[in-house]
Design an enzyme around this catalytic site. Sequence first.
Site, PDB file in Angstrom:
ATOM      1  N   THR A 334       0.870  -1.322  -0.187  1.00  0.00           N
ATOM      2  CA  THR A 334      -0.026   0.049   0.140  1.00  0.00           C
ATOM      3  C   THR A 334       0.786   1.182   0.044  1.00  0.00           C
ATOM      4  OG1 THR A 334      -1.733   1.202   1.157  1.00  0.00           O
ATOM      5  CG2 THR A 334      -0.153  -0.010   2.626  1.00  0.00           C
ATOM      6  N   HIS A 386       2.527 -11.415  14.121  1.00  0.00           N
ATOM      7  CA  HIS A 386       3.819 -11.911  15.159  1.00  0.00           C
ATOM      8  C   HIS A 386       3.425 -13.374  15.734  1.00  0.00           C
ATOM      9  CE1 HIS A 386       7.198 -11.626  17.330  1.00  0.00           C
ATOM     10  NE2 HIS A 386       6.876 -10.880  18.123  1.00  0.00           N
TER      11      HIS A 386
END
Length: 415
Positions: A334, A386
């Site tokens: 993006t 994560h």
Amino acid sequence: MAEIKVPELAESITEGSIAQWVKKVGDRVEKGEFIVELETDKVNAEIISEEAGVLTQILAEEGDTVLVGQVIAVVEAGEGAAAAPAAAAPVEAAPAPVAAQAVATPTPAAPVVEETSGERVIASPAARKLAREKGIDLAAVSPVDPQGRVRVQDVAAHGTAPVAAPQAKPAAPVAQAAVTVDDSRVTVEKMSRRRQTIAKRLLEVKQSTAMLTTFNEVDMTNVMALRSRKKDQFFESTGSKLGFMSFFTKAVVAALKKYPYVNAQIVGDEIHLNNFFDIGVAVSTEEGLVVPVVRDADRKNFAEIEDSIADLAKKARDKKLGLADLQGGSFTITNGGVFGSLMSTPIMNGTQAAILGMHSIKKRPVEVNGEVEIRPMMYLALSYDHRIIDGKDSVGFLKTVKELLENPEDLLLNS
């Protein structure tokens, strides 16, 4: 008689909203002709008539929610009236039965005075609804949009048509006066179906992932110099414009090959490592952000990547994206820099494990070989899950992207 029904578009789409009727009651309709635009949470779809005839009933207004299989209009045999005269003619002149007209004009509280010029005014469903409520002729509204689309703000700014003023209410007690709201200070606009879906999915990502963001910066000197030297030759030989997105896409693909968990996703209690490189490229549209996918970016050269991105961006702006254009991406890029963003923390797209955020190129003083120089610098942001990706891989991935962009000749060899 033929019923116009909401078609099945995909298994995941069960409903939509009427975005715009391009035909009115009494208009002649040809077989296969586009008569209404349907907005879903993924794409806009053009619904056609399977039969020729006259549109005699419209059973759902612009802005209404409709279900797959629901009948939204009726076409019957006949010649009908020309579209332009029908728009300018009074309601009584339409050849539809009285009952059908009552369905097509269900808001008697304010005069429906849209498009008296005989031309179709391009307007959002919210703008049309507000115009009907206030008795405003959409053709008389001056839009701010350079493409001429009338939005709800334009209708609100235009003012209301002369209507009977409401009678003054009795003076309220002091306690009630404290919570009185001046309606002129707030414009209420219903969220579009797509905006509701975007909001829902972004919230789901935030709540269902262990998202972190790591940052780095890249010196764009060499990429900009290479692009400046080669862009004319590139255009002459390929017919494509050489932009920055092909460099970033190639750098991302090379880094994904080196760090495969960044190109993965969690499915139940399993990690699925994708052996393909379908790169989503975020595109801003009037209805919100969409992420069409460049398929097999690892197999495409620079020109093919530039062409794919340009084609997808145009389809997004023209509301021509299909479901296949939006599904199955493994990683997303993006670029907030096109709007002037200096730094941000992008949110991951769907079930993907990471997203790369690009930002504005700014000249800043940096240390180069012991000397301070002014260089064109860009901050990069990698948001990642994560649960799949550890700090070592996230930092290594971003460092690889940085190194390849700062040495674009190596990018050609490694991608």
